[in-house]
Structure formats: C-alpha cells, structure tokens
Write an enzyme that holds these catalytic residues in place. Structure first.
Site, mmCIF file in Angstrom:
data_model
loop_
_atom_site.group_PDB
_atom_site.id
_atom_site.type_symbol
_atom_site.label_atom_id
_atom_site.label_comp_id
_atom_site.label_asym_id
_atom_site.label_seq_id
_atom_site.Cartn_x
_atom_site.Cartn_y
_atom_site.Cartn_z
ATOM 1 N N HIS A 42 -43.120 -4.264 41.312
ATOM 2 C CA HIS A 42 -42.621 -3.514 40.234
ATOM 3 C C HIS A 42 -43.625 -2.899 39.426
ATOM 4 C CE1 HIS A 42 -41.003 -3.618 35.882
ATOM 5 N NE2 HIS A 42 -39.861 -3.724 36.675
ATOM 6 N N SER A 80 -37.017 -0.051 33.158
ATOM 7 C CA SER A 80 -38.469 -0.371 33.403
ATOM 8 C C SER A 80 -38.940 0.833 33.924
ATOM 9 C CB SER A 80 -38.540 -1.406 34.733
ATOM 10 O OG SER A 80 -38.307 -2.641 34.194
ATOM 11 N N ASP A 83 -48.035 -5.362 33.708
ATOM 12 C CA ASP A 83 -46.870 -5.464 34.452
ATOM 13 C C ASP A 83 -47.411 -6.455 35.701
ATOM 14 O OD1 ASP A 83 -44.637 -4.765 36.519
ATOM 15 O OD2 ASP A 83 -44.218 -3.337 34.763
#
Length: 423
Positions: free
Chosen positions: A99, A260, A61
């Site tokens: 994120h 996600s 990520d």
C-alpha cells in the site's frame, strides 16, 4: 480505503532514470497513457512551471519499496512500528504491505526512464518513507502516528500524506500536540476521506482534525465514487480514486481504487504549488488548492459533503491569481483544542497586581445572653400584660357596681311592702 484494489497484469520494469530535466514521453507507453489524471486534472500543464523540485513529501504508510527505479526519489525514512527496517523501506502489513509503495508512486514516481513507466504528480519531489503498522501489533497506532508526524517534520517534510483512517470521528489527545507541531512548522497534511466499500460511511480521524486537507474520491468521469470514497463536512477537494495505478515494492504494476490513491495525487499537487511558490506559507497553499478547484457537476453546495470545494486543478493551483489569506481555510486546531480540551489548554491564571489594603471593620458589640422565654419582655408587658390587667380590673369593678345596685333595689322593695293584719 486499504482494501479495494484490482490486481493488473505485471509489467516489466527496466531501464534507468535519466538525468535530464524533462524527458519527452513515449506516446506508445501504455502506462503513461493509463494515467488519465495527468491531463484531466491539469498536472501536465502545471509541469510547464514546476515538477516539484525542492519539496519533500513524507508518506506515512506501510513503507516504500527499495528496488523499483520509480522510487529513486526516496531520500530517507524511518520505521515507527517496531516491525520494519530502520530506513522505513521494508513493507509491512501482510496483504496490504504494498500500500505504501502504491501511494508513493502516485505522489512522486520517477518513471522507468526514456519517458516510460509510471510517473507521479510531482516527479522531482523527494520522498520520505515512514513505515507504520495500522493494526498496532507492537506499538499502539496513536503512538505511531504521533511519532511519524514528528519525525517527518524534523526531517524536512513540507507535505505529509496519510492514506489511512481510524473509522471514528474522535482522535487520541496525543495527536493534538503532534498535528499542532506540524502546523506550527508550516507543514501541509493531506489525508484520505475513506471508502464506503471498506466500511467507512463518513470521514473519520485524521480526516476530522481541523487544519488537514481531506480528499474525497471520484470516478474517471468526475462523479463521486460510490465505493471508493465517502462523505463528510471536512472534505476539502476531490481527486481520482478509481482505475488508479501503483508500483508495488517488487516493481509490479497494479490497478487499484480508493481515496488512499486520491490523497497522494493531491499531495503531489501541493508539492507543485510549494515548489512554484517557495515563499508561500501552508495556509495560502491550502487556500490555493481549494480556491482553484473546479466545481463538481454533481455538487449541491460549496463546500459539498461529497466533493468539498470541487475537483482539484493542478494547473490553476500553480498559476492562477489567488488573494492571500491569514488563516488556515480548513480550520484551526489550536482553537479546537482551546474549546474542547479546555482543562489542558490554558495555564492557571496568575495574579497581576499586589494585595489591596482593606480598612478594619468596626468592633463588634458584646454578645448578650438570650432572654429567658419564661419571663415577660418589655414588649409583652407593654402590649399584652398591662392592657389585659387593666381590662380585667375594669370588668371586676363593673360587676361589683352592678351587684351593689341590685342589692339596694331589692332592699327598697322589701321596705315598702305593708304588713298583713291578723285574722
């Protein structure tokens, strides 16, 4: 998938992680109370058996933050984007830089101590932080993903989480080898299905790659999320994708939405299963996840385009009796490669025996010159010229005979006619 989140009020992060095996939770902590998936999806029940010790989860990520105590479980990392730090702990990606931290906190956050703060599904699992740049500014995304998967496998990952999508069904051929490398090394790869709210109307690669566990999203009531999920025949199971929590790189707690977040919840459950069954191969781990999933109330089939095999159930996946399987229930990448990359899949066949003796052919007759088309052949003489000549001669003889007969008749008549007397 990356674009939907709602910022919540920042909460102070304090305290230190205790070394106790299980710390009683503080019932007054609003953070733990807000993690509704821990009870609704059997995670706390599964903790009676295991909390993920001995398992490594690679989070491919934007990078996992260094400072928050919730990330004490991050043991190693790397950067494949050429934009981050060598340990993969510098968040990259502009407005989406946090994120990776949010994803890692759902999978394996350790809390802030004394039973408080955000805790992941597998809080005793180790985390590998692999930072990538989804925009591919320095290195093409296809190359980053392939390198990230290989590094994760080589550094002990038994579970890989990929909360990203390419929004296309196809993938670069270089991914064939990278994903095969993970499967050949008994690694489970968990990927997010994508979100309609981000423009993903159907699953895209890597969620379309055979063998991966694709995760769809549901709201707190267990109904397929309208914006924070999508649909596709490759969805394996579903997990919460709305009103999720995440710890940012600076320790700020946020609320966010998207598959996600659903994917690392499932990745954490995979870690629990692998920890509880250390001798179990990846195929049977995957089979446990999908076989023990709770059927979704809104599903019309099993698997279903929205829910897959159902809502993931951590307690059942860890403890329920499940018959073993011998193949990956999510598909066979090697077979797909054989069928669709046929030119590159198989080597050129090699001869398996020696030469065979073949008897010589009979000598050919000497060639003759072709007949002159202007000269008669034997057949034309026999069946054409000779009969024609015979017929002609016969006709001439008949004509001559008739002529002679006519002359004799005329002469005979003339001899019988008397002479007239003179007058």
């Amino acid at each position: 998938m990356r674009r939907l989140w709602a910022a919540a009020a920042a909460l102070a992060v304090a305290g230190s992680l205790t070394g106790a095996a299980v710390v009683p939770e503080d019932p007054t902590d609003p953070v733990r109370a807000g993690e509704y998936w821990l009870d609704q999806y059997g995670v706390r029940d599964a903790w009676q058996t295991t909390r993920g010790a001995g398992i490594r989860i690679a989070v491919i990520d934007t990078g996992v933050g260094r400072d928050p105590v919730e990330f004490a479980g991050v043991v190693d990392g790397t950067d494949v984007s050429e934009l981050g730090s060598p340990d993969g702990r510098t968040p990259i990606g502009g407005m989406n830089a946090n994120h990776g931290s949010w994803v890692a906190s759902l999978a394996g956050a350790r809390g802030t101590g004394e039973g408080r703060g955000m805790i992941g599904v597998a809080p005793e699992a180790e985390i590998l932080s692999v930072s990538i740049d989804i925009s591919g500014r320095e290195v093409p995304v296809r190359d980053q993903i392939a390198q990230a998967i290989r590094w994760s496998v080589d550094n002990g990952a038994q579970v890989i989480n990929m909360s990203l999508t390419t929004n296309t069904l196809d993938w670069d051929p270089s991914w064939d080898e990278a994903f095969s490398y993970a499967f050949d090394n008994d690694v489970v790869i968990v990927v997010a299905a994508g979100n309609r709210g981000s423009g993903t109307t159907r699953v895209g690669a890597p969620a379309t790659i055979p063998g991966v566990l694709t995760v769809g999203g549901v709201d707190p009531s267990g109904t397929a999320s309208v914006d924070a999920s999508t649909q596709g025949i490759t969805i394996g199971v579903s997990a919460p994708s709305e009103r999720l929590m995440g710890v940012s790189a600076d320790g700020t707690l946020v609320q966010w939405n998207g598959t996600s977040g659903a994917a690392p919840i499932v990745a954490g459950i995979v870690a629990l299963v692998r920890s509880a069954h250390p001798g179990m191969d990846a195929n049977n781990v995957l089979n446990r996840i999908i076989s023990t999933a709770t059927p979704a109330a809104g599903a019309t089939s099993r698997p279903d385009l929205l829910y897959g095999y159902g809502l993931v159930n951590a307690a059942a996946a860890v403890s329920a009796p499940v018959p073993p399987v011998s193949a990956n229930p999510m598909g066979d990448l090697a077979e797909w490669i054989r069928l669709y990359r046929r030119a590159d899949a198989d080597p050129v066949p090699q001869p398996t025996s020696g030469p065979v003796e073949v008897p010589p052919l009979a000598a050919a007759e000497a060639a003759t010159e072709p007949p002159n088309p202007l000269l008669p052949t034997e057949e034309s003489l026999r069946y054409g010229s000779l009969p024609l000549a015979a017929g002609t001669i016969a006709s001439i003889m008949v004509v001559l005979g008739l002529t002679a007969a006519a002359r004799r008749i005329r002469l005979a008549r003339e001899s019988r006619t008397p002479s007239r007397p003179p007058t």
